[in-house]
Design an enzyme around this catalytic site. Structure first.
Site, PDB file in Angstrom:
ATOM      1  N   TYR A  52     -33.587   5.643   6.561  1.00  0.00           N
ATOM      2  CA  TYR A  52     -35.032   5.866   6.673  1.00  0.00           C
ATOM      3  C   TYR A  52     -35.815   4.958   5.732  1.00  0.00           C
ATOM      4  O   TYR A  52     -36.949   4.603   6.012  1.00  0.00           O
ATOM      5  CB  TYR A  52     -35.377   7.313   6.314  1.00  0.00           C
ATOM      6  CG  TYR A  52     -35.241   8.293   7.439  1.00  0.00           C
ATOM      7  CD1 TYR A  52     -34.009   8.535   8.021  1.00  0.00           C
ATOM      8  CD2 TYR A  52     -36.351   8.997   7.901  1.00  0.00           C
ATOM      9  CE1 TYR A  52     -33.880   9.450   9.045  1.00  0.00           C
ATOM     10  CE2 TYR A  52     -36.227   9.919   8.924  1.00  0.00           C
ATOM     11  CZ  TYR A  52     -34.993  10.136   9.491  1.00  0.00           C
ATOM     12  OH  TYR A  52     -34.874  11.050  10.496  1.00  0.00           O
TER      13      TYR A  52
ATOM     14  N   LYS B  66     -19.891   9.768   8.210  1.00  0.00           N
ATOM     15  CA  LYS B  66     -19.249   8.899   9.213  1.00  0.00           C
ATOM     16  C   LYS B  66     -18.394   7.905   8.437  1.00  0.00           C
ATOM     17  O   LYS B  66     -18.548   6.679   8.518  1.00  0.00           O
ATOM     18  CB  LYS B  66     -20.354   8.215  10.053  1.00  0.00           C
ATOM     19  CG  LYS B  66     -19.851   7.403  11.235  1.00  0.00           C
ATOM     20  CD  LYS B  66     -19.379   8.256  12.399  1.00  0.00           C
ATOM     21  CE  LYS B  66     -18.787   7.361  13.489  1.00  0.00           C
ATOM     22  NZ  LYS B  66     -18.114   8.122  14.563  1.00  0.00           N
TER      23      LYS B  66
ATOM     24  N   ASP C 148     -19.822  13.067  14.428  1.00  0.00           N
ATOM     25  CA  ASP C 148     -19.700  13.275  15.884  1.00  0.00           C
ATOM     26  C   ASP C 148     -18.949  14.571  16.181  1.00  0.00           C
ATOM     27  O   ASP C 148     -19.364  15.382  17.009  1.00  0.00           O
ATOM     28  CB  ASP C 148     -19.065  12.053  16.577  1.00  0.00           C
ATOM     29  CG  ASP C 148     -17.804  11.538  15.881  1.00  0.00           C
ATOM     30  OD1 ASP C 148     -17.477  12.022  14.777  1.00  0.00           O
ATOM     31  OD2 ASP C 148     -17.139  10.638  16.449  1.00  0.00           O
TER      32      ASP C 148
ATOM     33  N   ASP D  80     -31.247  15.113  10.089  1.00  0.00           N
ATOM     34  CA  ASP D  80     -32.360  15.200  11.037  1.00  0.00           C
ATOM     35  C   ASP D  80     -31.838  15.615  12.408  1.00  0.00           C
ATOM     36  O   ASP D  80     -32.342  16.548  13.035  1.00  0.00           O
ATOM     37  CB  ASP D  80     -33.052  13.829  11.116  1.00  0.00           C
ATOM     38  CG  ASP D  80     -34.208  13.820  12.095  1.00  0.00           C
ATOM     39  OD1 ASP D  80     -34.993  14.793  12.082  1.00  0.00           O
ATOM     40  OD2 ASP D  80     -34.328  12.851  12.871  1.00  0.00           O
TER      41      ASP D  80
ATOM     42  N   ASP E 194     -31.981  19.676  14.464  1.00  0.00           N
ATOM     43  CA  ASP E 194     -32.579  19.971  15.775  1.00  0.00           C
ATOM     44  C   ASP E 194     -31.546  20.633  16.684  1.00  0.00           C
ATOM     45  O   ASP E 194     -31.847  21.586  17.402  1.00  0.00           O
ATOM     46  CB  ASP E 194     -33.097  18.684  16.460  1.00  0.00           C
ATOM     47  CG  ASP E 194     -34.540  18.345  16.087  1.00  0.00           C
ATOM     48  OD1 ASP E 194     -34.949  18.644  14.949  1.00  0.00           O
ATOM     49  OD2 ASP E 194     -35.262  17.779  16.943  1.00  0.00           O
TER      50      ASP E 194
HETATM   51  C1  IPM Z   1     -38.371  15.722  10.721  1.00  0.00           C
HETATM   52  C2  IPM Z   1     -38.964  14.606  11.536  1.00  0.00           C
HETATM   53  C3  IPM Z   1     -39.233  13.397  10.657  1.00  0.00           C
HETATM   54  C4  IPM Z   1     -37.876  12.914  10.163  1.00  0.00           C
HETATM   55  C5  IPM Z   1     -39.995  12.239  11.308  1.00  0.00           C
HETATM   56  C6  IPM Z   1     -41.258  12.679  11.962  1.00  0.00           C
HETATM   57  C7  IPM Z   1     -40.277  11.160  10.316  1.00  0.00           C
HETATM   58  O1  IPM Z   1     -38.167  14.312  12.624  1.00  0.00           O
HETATM   59  O2  IPM Z   1     -38.999  16.141   9.723  1.00  0.00           O
HETATM   60  O3  IPM Z   1     -37.302  16.225  11.074  1.00  0.00           O
HETATM   61  O4  IPM Z   1     -37.168  12.188  10.891  1.00  0.00           O
HETATM   62  O5  IPM Z   1     -37.532  13.247   9.040  1.00  0.00           O
HETATM   63 MN    MN Z   2     -36.557  15.768  12.937  1.00  0.00          MN
END
Ligand code: IPM
Ligand code: MN
Ligand code: NAD
Length: 364
Positions: free
Chosen positions: A141, A186, A219, A243, A247
């Site tokens: 990042y 990884k 993975d 990240d 999700d």
């Molecule tokens: C999160 C988001 C952010 C990240 C983006 C919007 C920069 O996806 O907070 O999970 O990747 O950290």
């Molecule tokens: Mn995110």
């Protein structure tokens, strides 16, 4: 005199303002019931900041955050700014860095009443209670980026010190919870992951020999998370893997709209925000699930202000409201963002009533 707490509000874009409004109302209800005092300062970040101030992270926003006891953020981004020279996301990355927030805690608990809402089977997700420690200010990042017509690059760098500090935070949590830590990398391909694995192993051996440490490749972890999520308790990983995995993990609980996070580790305030983004497809329609933002406000109370009892009250109120059927469309419900917020607020008030007046809890 009652101590007052300063909270910087960063509603941001898309559903951000809708869910932070609800979270603020919940905090106000807590204040009303407990006599605590919260003073808010609302500032610009993301796309709205680009539109109004020409910068996704205006200086006034940074100053307000630095002077606050805690920061509550909604979300940034949206299609409107996808081709803009400055991106809304740069505002979020910038404030994380400016506040030194290297530890992003993403807890994920499957609520009993919602175990049928996950696309996975109830028997797979029931009882899941895990927390991801995501490194937040390093890795790909923040490495140098370059772009020419024929080529693009993103550099991924980790220093030993960056890995050590997030590893210690995760080991401490593992020590206080089940005594088990899963580190995800990884290391079969990436040099940064090999340094990650060596460093985490060394910190474990030297400082936390009582914690059982396992290493899993990212993975395979993506697979294990849906195969047997109860096998995990504290998960430690680098910025981008965290990240993506968070999700994925959010769907164990039924919706990304439920997942909160806390970004900690700086010498100043922490930043608290739902895991989800600006959800442009449902923004402005009162459809967003406010629970992720409300649970982020609970984390703000717990980790940002040291108000553990108040945080418990908010979390219990959320459980109660969800169990009673207060659900937005992402959970198969028919209520709007505001109505779910109102239901949570009623639960906070009810729990605060003197014991004789308390109604029966309807879950568990
Ligand atoms: C999160 C988001 C952010 C990240 C983006 C919007 C920069 O996806 O907070 O999970 O990747 O950290
Ligand atoms: Mn995110
Ligand atoms: P997203 O999380 O915004 O949306 C993904 C899906 O989940 C969409 O279908 C959305 O409707 C749904 N969803 C998200 N939050 C919800 C909620 N509270 N209630 C109900 N449904 C919800 O991810 P995306 O679509 O990939 O990204 C949209 C924008 O948000 C992008 O610009 C991205 O950069 C940004 N983003 C910001 C943050 C943040 O500010 N922390 C996090 C992730 C993405």
């Amino acid at each position: 005199m009652t101590k007052s707490f300063k909270i910087t509000l960063l509603p941001g874009d898309g559903v951000g303002p809708e869910v932070t409004t609800v979270a603020r109302e919940v905090l106000d209800t807590v204040a009303g019931e407990t006599g605590k005092k919260f003073i808010y300062d609302t500032q610009l970040i993301g796309g709205v900041a680009i539109d109004e101030a020409g910068d996704p992270l205006p200086e006034a926003t940074i100053q307000s955050c630095k002077a606050a006891d805690a920061v509550l953020l909604g979300a940034v981004g949206g299609p409107k700014w996808d081709r803009a020279p400055k991106r809304p996301e740069a505002g979020l990355l910038g404030i994380r860095k400016a506040l030194g927030l290297y530890a992003n805690l993403r807890p994920l608990r499957v609520q009993y009443a919602l175990s049928d809402r996950s696309p996975l089977k109830r028997e797979v997700v029931e009882g899941v209670d895990l927390i991801i420690f995501r490194e937040l200010t390093g890795g790909i990042y923040y490495g140098a980026k370059s772009r020419s017509t024929e080529q693009a690059s993103d550099q991924c760098i980790y220093t030993k010190g960056e890995i050590e500090r997030i590893a210690r935070a995760a080991f401490k949590a593992a020590d206080q919870r089940s005594g088990k830590l899963t580190s995800v990398d990884k290391a079969n391909v990436m040099e940064t992951s090999r340094l990650w694995r060596e460093t985490v192993s060394r910190i474990g051996a030297e400082e936390f020999p009582q914690v059982r440490l396992e290493h899993i490749l990212v993975d395979a972890m993506a697979m294990h998370l849906v195969r047997q999520p109860r096998a995990f308790d504290v998960i430690l990983t680098e910025n981008m893997f965290g990240d993506i995995l968070s999700d994925e993990a959010s769907m164990l609980a039924g919706s990304i709209g439920l997942a909160p996070s806390a970004s900690l580790g700086g010498s100043g305030p922490g930043l608290f925000e739902p895991v989800h983004g600006s959800a442009p497809d449902i923004a402005g329609q009162d459809l967003a699930n406010p629970v992720g933002a409300v649970l982020s406000a609970a984390m703000l109370l717990r980790y940002g202000l040291g108000l553990a009892q108040e945080a418990d009250a908010v979390e219990i109120a959320v459980e109660g409201a969800l169990a009673a059927g207060a659900r937005t469309a992402d959970l198969g419900g028919a209520l709007g963002c505001r109505e779910v917020g109102d239901a949570i607020i009623r639960e906070v008030r009810r729990a605060a009533m003197p014991p004789g007046h308390r109604m029966q809890m309807h879950w568990g």
